[in-house]
Write a protein that holds these residues in place. Structure first.
Motif, PDB file in Angstrom:
ATOM      1  N   GLY A  32       0.809  -1.208   0.000  1.00 13.52           N
ATOM      2  CA  GLY A  32       0.000   0.000   0.000  1.00 13.52           C
ATOM      3  C   GLY A  32       0.839   1.252   0.000  1.00 13.52           C
ATOM      4  O   GLY A  32       2.068   1.209  -0.134  1.00 13.52           O
ATOM      5  N   ALA A  33       0.167   2.392   0.152  1.00 10.15           N
ATOM      6  CA  ALA A  33       0.820   3.705   0.142  1.00 10.15           C
ATOM      7  C   ALA A  33       0.885   4.235   1.567  1.00 10.15           C
ATOM      8  O   ALA A  33      -0.116   4.227   2.294  1.00 10.15           O
ATOM      9  CB  ALA A  33       0.051   4.671  -0.754  1.00 10.15           C
ATOM     10  N   TRP A  34       2.063   4.727   1.950  1.00  4.02           N
ATOM     11  CA  TRP A  34       2.319   5.119   3.333  1.00  4.02           C
ATOM     12  C   TRP A  34       2.904   6.522   3.398  1.00  4.02           C
ATOM     13  O   TRP A  34       3.707   6.913   2.549  1.00  4.02           O
ATOM     14  CB  TRP A  34       3.281   4.124   3.991  1.00  4.02           C
ATOM     15  N   ASN A  35       2.526   7.233   4.455  1.00  2.00           N
ATOM     16  CA  ASN A  35       2.944   8.617   4.652  1.00  2.00           C
ATOM     17  C   ASN A  35       3.766   8.724   5.936  1.00  2.00           C
ATOM     18  O   ASN A  35       3.279   8.369   7.008  1.00  2.00           O
ATOM     19  CB  ASN A  35       1.709   9.517   4.756  1.00  2.00           C
ATOM     20  N   PRO A  36       5.016   9.189   5.873  1.00  2.00           N
ATOM     21  CA  PRO A  36       5.816   9.339   7.101  1.00  2.00           C
ATOM     22  C   PRO A  36       5.313  10.516   7.927  1.00  2.00           C
ATOM     23  O   PRO A  36       5.190  11.631   7.420  1.00  2.00           O
ATOM     24  CB  PRO A  36       7.227   9.590   6.581  1.00  2.00           C
ATOM     25  N   VAL A  37       5.037  10.288   9.198  1.00  2.00           N
ATOM     26  CA  VAL A  37       4.543  11.364  10.075  1.00  2.00           C
ATOM     27  C   VAL A  37       5.745  11.949  10.806  1.00  2.00           C
ATOM     28  O   VAL A  37       6.094  11.551  11.912  1.00  2.00           O
ATOM     29  CB  VAL A  37       3.496  10.832  11.064  1.00  2.00           C
ATOM     30  N   THR A  38       6.417  12.892  10.131  1.00  3.28           N
ATOM     31  CA  THR A  38       7.654  13.446  10.685  1.00  3.28           C
ATOM     32  C   THR A  38       7.606  14.955  10.809  1.00  3.28           C
ATOM     33  O   THR A  38       8.610  15.569  11.121  1.00  3.28           O
ATOM     34  CB  THR A  38       8.847  13.103   9.782  1.00  3.28           C
ATOM     35  N   ALA A  39       6.454  15.571  10.555  1.00  2.00           N
ATOM     36  CA  ALA A  39       6.375  17.026  10.410  1.00  2.00           C
ATOM     37  C   ALA A  39       7.228  17.405   9.200  1.00  2.00           C
ATOM     38  O   ALA A  39       6.745  17.393   8.082  1.00  2.00           O
ATOM     39  CB  ALA A  39       6.802  17.767  11.670  1.00  2.00           C
ATOM     40  N   ASN A  40       8.508  17.668   9.392  1.00  4.92           N
ATOM     41  CA  ASN A  40       9.380  18.051   8.279  1.00  4.92           C
ATOM     42  C   ASN A  40      10.737  17.362   8.416  1.00  4.92           C
ATOM     43  O   ASN A  40      11.779  17.997   8.339  1.00  4.92           O
ATOM     44  CB  ASN A  40       9.551  19.572   8.247  1.00  4.92           C
ATOM     45  N   GLY A  41      10.706  16.057   8.611  1.00  2.00           N
ATOM     46  CA  GLY A  41      11.930  15.318   8.871  1.00  2.00           C
ATOM     47  C   GLY A  41      12.959  15.391   7.770  1.00  2.00           C
ATOM     48  O   GLY A  41      14.151  15.257   8.032  1.00  2.00           O
ATOM     49  N   SER A  42      12.514  15.600   6.527  1.00  2.00           N
ATOM     50  CA  SER A  42      13.496  15.698   5.453  1.00  2.00           C
ATOM     51  C   SER A  42      14.255  17.018   5.522  1.00  2.00           C
ATOM     52  O   SER A  42      15.331  17.165   4.953  1.00  2.00           O
ATOM     53  CB  SER A  42      12.805  15.571   4.089  1.00  2.00           C
ATOM     54  N   GLN A  43      13.694  18.009   6.236  1.00  2.00           N
ATOM     55  CA  GLN A  43      14.394  19.284   6.431  1.00  2.00           C
ATOM     56  C   GLN A  43      15.320  19.214   7.641  1.00  2.00           C
ATOM     57  O   GLN A  43      16.459  19.643   7.579  1.00  2.00           O
ATOM     58  CB  GLN A  43      13.384  20.411   6.623  1.00  2.00           C
ATOM     59  N   ASN A  44      14.808  18.706   8.733  1.00  2.00           N
ATOM     60  CA  ASN A  44      15.595  18.552   9.960  1.00  2.00           C
ATOM     61  C   ASN A  44      15.231  17.237  10.617  1.00  2.00           C
ATOM     62  O   ASN A  44      14.069  16.823  10.586  1.00  2.00           O
ATOM     63  CB  ASN A  44      15.300  19.682  10.948  1.00  2.00           C
ATOM     64  N   ILE A  45      16.202  16.593  11.245  1.00  2.00           N
ATOM     65  CA  ILE A  45      15.908  15.380  12.003  1.00  2.00           C
ATOM     66  C   ILE A  45      16.091  15.610  13.503  1.00  2.00           C
ATOM     67  O   ILE A  45      15.737  14.748  14.306  1.00  2.00           O
ATOM     68  CB  ILE A  45      16.789  14.201  11.543  1.00  2.00           C
ATOM     69  N   GLU A  46      16.620  16.777  13.879  1.00  2.00           N
ATOM     70  CA  GLU A  46      16.762  17.148  15.279  1.00  2.00           C
ATOM     71  C   GLU A  46      15.731  18.232  15.621  1.00  2.00           C
ATOM     72  O   GLU A  46      15.069  18.774  14.735  1.00  2.00           O
ATOM     73  CB  GLU A  46      18.169  17.690  15.547  1.00  2.00           C
ATOM     74  N   ASP A  47      15.604  18.564  16.905  1.00  2.00           N
ATOM     75  CA  ASP A  47      14.756  19.684  17.308  1.00  2.00           C
ATOM     76  C   ASP A  47      15.184  20.944  16.579  1.00  2.00           C
ATOM     77  O   ASP A  47      16.380  21.267  16.506  1.00  2.00           O
ATOM     78  CB  ASP A  47      14.884  19.931  18.822  1.00  2.00           C
ATOM     79  N   TYR A  48      14.201  21.682  16.041  1.00  2.00           N
ATOM     80  CA  TYR A  48      14.516  22.932  15.357  1.00  2.00           C
ATOM     81  C   TYR A  48      13.314  23.858  15.464  1.00  2.00           C
ATOM     82  O   TYR A  48      12.182  23.441  15.194  1.00  2.00           O
ATOM     83  CB  TYR A  48      14.854  22.677  13.885  1.00  2.00           C
ATOM     84  N   PRO A  49      13.515  25.122  15.854  1.00  2.00           N
ATOM     85  CA  PRO A  49      12.374  26.022  16.081  1.00  2.00           C
ATOM     86  C   PRO A  49      11.723  26.526  14.808  1.00  2.00           C
ATOM     87  O   PRO A  49      10.603  27.035  14.836  1.00  2.00           O
ATOM     88  CB  PRO A  49      12.996  27.181  16.864  1.00  2.00           C
ATOM     89  N   GLY A  50      12.425  26.425  13.663  1.00  2.00           N
ATOM     90  CA  GLY A  50      11.896  26.946  12.407  1.00  2.00           C
ATOM     91  C   GLY A  50      12.425  28.337  12.107  1.00  2.00           C
ATOM     92  O   GLY A  50      12.754  29.107  13.014  1.00  2.00           O
ATOM     93  N   ASP A  51      12.524  28.649  10.807  1.00  2.00           N
ATOM     94  CA  ASP A  51      12.962  29.980  10.387  1.00  2.00           C
ATOM     95  C   ASP A  51      12.380  30.262   9.012  1.00  2.00           C
ATOM     96  O   ASP A  51      11.425  29.604   8.575  1.00  2.00           O
ATOM     97  CB  ASP A  51      14.495  30.091  10.399  1.00  2.00           C
ATOM     98  N   ALA A  52      12.929  31.233   8.301  1.00  2.00           N
ATOM     99  CA  ALA A  52      12.377  31.628   7.007  1.00  2.00           C
ATOM    100  C   ALA A  52      12.502  30.536   5.954  1.00  2.00           C
ATOM    101  O   ALA A  52      11.744  30.520   4.977  1.00  2.00           O
ATOM    102  CB  ALA A  52      13.073  32.903   6.519  1.00  2.00           C
ATOM    103  N   PHE A  53      13.458  29.626   6.135  1.00  2.00           N
ATOM    104  CA  PHE A  53      13.676  28.588   5.141  1.00  2.00           C
ATOM    105  C   PHE A  53      13.209  27.215   5.607  1.00  2.00           C
ATOM    106  O   PHE A  53      12.682  26.433   4.822  1.00  2.00           O
ATOM    107  CB  PHE A  53      15.176  28.499   4.786  1.00  2.00           C
TER     108      PHE A  53
END
Length: 256
Positions: A32-53
């Protein structure tokens, strides 16, 4: 607290008690088709507060307990240097590598057959066909972007062992990296009919002080969902602008 750290200890006993649906060969049916529930794991894999990019991310790392990649001291600043001065290789249409294929954007399809387990990702035509027939790894002199994967079943868990990787892929857009000595062990276990517990342990004595592990849920897409091919065009005209805007934002001179 980390969503992965909350999910991980709860999922383990639930998976142990679950009786998964079976394929004709007796293996757990994960087709079947599966969706990774990582928020934005491909951007960051550690804790990150977020920024413009980069978007906010809660660490995917469940071991070590601090949720950080355990780089050797001499590489403490290399991730930041990658982010400051380079563009993620998938920005030029290279495949994601392993284990990032699983938590890359959009999702993956799992296709099972006797003695074969395959992943097909939406991004850049990438796929992995994993033999589960006890065949050996290819020779150590051969290096591949997706490595060489071999799988076997331990009860209801598919264990995938990947070697022969290059050092040319990143683990996230933010510059997390590895060497060509990376050895990845992935574990896929159904928690219920619509949830897979995904665990991956990375060992790389050239770059990391110790083995470390990420965990996350993979959630089944709604019935009828199909993973489509998303082409990535080499020499995309957006890339020079992306590089330039990125460096301007960082206060760097793109001409240097």
């Amino acid at each position: 607290p980390s969503a992965s750290r909350d999910f991980f200890p709860c999922a383990k006993p639930k998976a142990a008690a679950f009786r998964p649906p079976r394929n004709p060969d007796g293996t757990p049916n994960m087709n079947g088709a599966w969706n990774p529930v990582t928020a934005n794991g491909s951007q960051n894999i550690e804790d990150y507060p977020g920024d413009a990019f980069l978007n906010r991310q809660v660490t995917l790392i469940v071991d070590p307990p601090d949720g950080k990649v355990p780089y050797l001291p001499q590489y403490a600043n290399k991730r930041q240097d990658n982010w400051d001065h380079y563009v993620d290789p998938i920005g030029t249409c290279y495949v994601t590598g392993v284990p990032r294929q699983v938590y890359a954007p959009r999702g993956i399809a799992i296709i099972q057959a006797p003695h074969v387990f395959a992943f097909v990702g939406e991004f850049a035509h990438q796929y992995r066909v994993i033999p589960t027939d006890n065949s050996p790894h290819i020779g150590d002199s051969i290096r591949l972007y997706m490595g060489d994967s071999r799988g076997h079943w331990e009860g209801n868990t598919l264990v995938v062992d990947t070697t022969n990787l290059t050092d040319r892929t990143w683990l996230s857009i933010s510059g997390n990296f590895h060497s060509d000595a990376l050895h990845v062990t992935e574990r896929f276990t159904l928690v219920d009919a619509n949830t897979i517990l995904y665990e991956t342990t990375l060992v790389d004595p050239k770059v990391f002080r110790q083995p470390w592990t990420m965990a996350m849920p993979l959630i089944r897409f709604e019935k009828g969902h199909e993973v489509w091919e998303e082409p990535c065009i080499e020499s995309d005209h957006d890339l020079p602008d992306l590089t330039r805007e990125h460096k301007i934002w960082l206060g760097l001179d793109p001409a240097k």
